[in-house]
Design an enzyme around this catalytic site. Structure first.
Site, PDB file in Angstrom:
ATOM      1  N   SER A   1      64.470  65.254 -52.917  1.00 39.49           N
ATOM      2  CA  SER A   1      65.423  65.770 -53.899  1.00 39.49           C
ATOM      3  C   SER A   1      66.063  64.611 -54.661  1.00 39.49           C
ATOM      4  CB  SER A   1      66.524  66.587 -53.202  1.00 39.49           C
ATOM      5  OG  SER A   1      65.971  67.573 -52.354  1.00 39.49           O
TER       6      SER A   1
ATOM      7  N   GLU B   1      74.028  56.538 -56.749  1.00 40.66           N
ATOM      8  CA  GLU B   1      72.997  57.541 -56.473  1.00 40.66           C
ATOM      9  C   GLU B   1      72.791  57.767 -54.980  1.00 40.66           C
ATOM     10  OE1 GLU B   1      69.016  59.290 -55.780  1.00 40.66           O
ATOM     11  OE2 GLU B   1      69.761  57.353 -55.103  1.00 40.66           O
TER      12      GLU B   1
ATOM     13  N   ASP C   1      72.377  50.977 -56.963  1.00 41.18           N
ATOM     14  CA  ASP C   1      72.883  50.880 -55.593  1.00 41.18           C
ATOM     15  C   ASP C   1      71.747  51.057 -54.601  1.00 41.18           C
ATOM     16  OD1 ASP C   1      72.762  53.591 -56.531  1.00 41.18           O
ATOM     17  OD2 ASP C   1      73.870  54.243 -54.761  1.00 41.18           O
TER      18      ASP C   1
ATOM     19  N   THR D   1      77.194  64.544 -17.275  1.00 39.90           N
ATOM     20  CA  THR D   1      77.185  65.972 -16.913  1.00 39.90           C
ATOM     21  C   THR D   1      78.310  66.751 -17.586  1.00 39.90           C
ATOM     22  OG1 THR D   1      78.492  65.476 -14.933  1.00 39.90           O
ATOM     23  CG2 THR D   1      76.081  65.545 -14.705  1.00 39.90           C
TER      24      THR D   1
ATOM     25  N   HIS E   1      83.784  69.616 -17.179  1.00 40.26           N
ATOM     26  CA  HIS E   1      82.905  69.047 -16.145  1.00 40.26           C
ATOM     27  C   HIS E   1      81.999  70.160 -15.632  1.00 40.26           C
ATOM     28  CE1 HIS E   1      81.458  67.224 -12.485  1.00 40.26           C
ATOM     29  NE2 HIS E   1      82.171  66.097 -12.692  1.00 40.26           N
TER      30      HIS E   1
END
Length: 489
Positions: A432, A178, A113, A345, A242
């Site tokens: 990893s 994988e 894959d 904001t 707000h």
């Protein structure tokens, strides 16, 4: 190189290797076309709409193995649930070629894959069309991991085309999940293959799913870091607010999560979490000397990253040790915060800080998880915020290391010298690959990572490639590996 010099190098090779290497060279164009077929299959395991393509890739590979005379089974590994829907996991290829009790047996792992890829991501060519340019083969999966898997198949085929007996028995474990965490594979390895005796006659395990440290010198990898991934969630309100209306009246979640994330690591990258370094394995005899001899240029490394500066004052040994054998902490982002361009904001009602720790031998994920959560809870108590906070580990993988002085590694080093005429570096890696330790535990045998691709192959990124040289010479490397392992007593 002159013909006479080339001939001299070839004739200096032992046993059947001159004939096998010549066969590899003769089939260069054919092997590239086979990779073209593989790259065209969009086996993206993270995209459920491509699940049929994953299955197609598995069946395509099964056919290739059977053409080599391998006995192959497709192992069903069940289903998984995504967004409330159940999807089948692609079958795992399990097979063998040869069962001579007088020969050593090597188990080969690879994955079929790939990561997602689109032209709009910044690719210069269509990612699922193999394009050869300037001695490079561009395409998703070319180096991760379809190219290296095919190198194994090409090596076997080259022996067979020469009428030469393959020096070892070979067992195969090829999966197509994988890139999605190898879902279902551990259960197959531990609960099915190990009890059935699949690994009983296995002597060694070899994986080609990684890369050279640089671009010119080959290496062999004997260690990987594991990973622990964490979320730290802070909620200040049931909804976004707000800042002009409510600002100054609530304890804002962003301020809290930034405070917590900022408490994890100092400006030099040292992890501040209590006890985090407690279980790190001590430096073994001769380890620093191994780092000294590794080909690595910090200046070139900095340039390749486009970095403004390197940690540890750019010291080569310290950089390698902190990249491979010491833990590191990276902050990845804050979910729920404003990320779009502009000047919104909003006060986020809930945010999730995300970070990971790459762990090393002898650190265990469960222990590291407790250290992190306990530390964050203590920092939260110091903060004194009335908001809700939850810190937890989302997923993890264990680190892996093997003995680089093992006869298996010595055989691979000899194989590397046959091809590249140089002693390979013995390296660890910072990434990893959880299946490595799973295969080590399930088989009980020495596991090795024998890379084919170069350090600039851009796996997982735009414009992934494998050099034609690495692809062809990598096939020779794996053929030489099979020869050298076959000589072991």
């Amino acid at each position: 190189m002159s013909y006479l010099k080339f001939k001299k190098i070839i004739m200096s090779l032992p046993g059947p290797l001159p004939t096998v290497f010549d066969q590899v060279d003769k089939n260069k164009t054919k092997f590239i076309e086979v990779l073209r077929e593989a790259v065209a299959i969009k086996s993206i395991s993270t995209d459920v709409t491509c699940r049929d393509e994953c299955t197609k890739m598995v069946l395509w590979t099964k056919k290739k193995l059977e053409a080599l005379g391998a006995t192959v089974e497709l192992k069903n590994i069940g289903t998984h649930v995504i967004d409330g829907k159940t999807y089948p996991l692609p079958d795992v290829i399990v097979g063998y070629l040869g069962n001579d009790p007088k020969k050593k047996t090597t188990c080969i792992y690879g994955h079929l894959d790939v990561q997602p890829a689109n032209l709009s991501d910044g690719w210069l060519t269509e990612p699922f069309e193999l394009v050869e340019k300037d001695g490079k083969l561009f395409g998703r999966g070319s180096t991760d991991d379809k190219g290296p898997v095919l190198c194994w198949l090409h090596a076997i085929e080259s022996y067979q085309n020469c009428g030469i007996d393959i020096p070892v028995n070979i067992k195969f474990v090829f999966e197509a999940m994988e890139e999605s965490g190898s879902e279902g594979l551990d259960e197959l390895l531990y609960d099915v293959l190990k009890p059935s005796g699949f690994f009983n006659d296995v002597d060694f395990v070899c994986i080609s799913d990684n890369y050279w440290l640089g671009t010119t010198k080959p290496c062999i990898t004997y260690g990987l870091r594991g990973m622990c991934y964490f979320f730290v969630e802070v909620e200040c309100a049931a909804q976004d607010l707000h800042s002009g209306v409510m600002g100054g009246t609530v304890h804002e979640s962003m301020a809290d999560v930034v405070y917590l994330l900022n408490s994890l690591v100092d400006k030099d990258g040292k992890i501040i979490i209590t006890n985090l370094y407690k279980e790190v394995a001590p430096i073994f005899d001769g380890e620093k000397e191994m780092y000294e001899n590794i080909e690595f240029d910090p200046i070139e490394y900095k340039k390749s990253l486009g970095a403004h500066g390197l940690a540890h004052n750019g010291d080569k040994i310290q950089l390698l040790m902190y990249r491979w054998r010491y833990p590191s902490l990276s902050i990845h982002g804050i979910q729920g915060a404003v990320w779009e361009p502009g000047t919104k904001t909003v006060i986020p009602g809930k945010v999730i800080g995300k970070f990971s720790i790459r762990i090393v031998p002898d650190q265990e994920p469960e222990v590291i998880g407790k250290y992190v959560v306990d530390y964050l809870n203590a920092k939260w108590a110091e903060r004194g915020s009335p908001n809700r906070m939850k810190a937890h580990m989302v997923h993890s993988g264990r680190p892996w290391t093997a003995d680089p002085k093992h006869e298996h590694y010595a055989a691979a080093a000899r194989a590397t010298k046959h091809v590249f005429k140089i002693e390979p570096d013995m390296c660890r890696e910072g990434g990893s690959i959880p299946v490595t330790i799973s295969l080590q535990e399930a088989s009980g045998k020495n596991v090795m990572l024998l890379p084919v691709g170069a350090g600039d192959d851009m796996a997982h990124s735009q414009n992934e490639k494998i050099n034609v040289k690495n692809y062809i010479e990598g096939t020779k490397l794996l053929a030489a590996y099979l020869y050298e392992v076959g000589l072991l007593k």
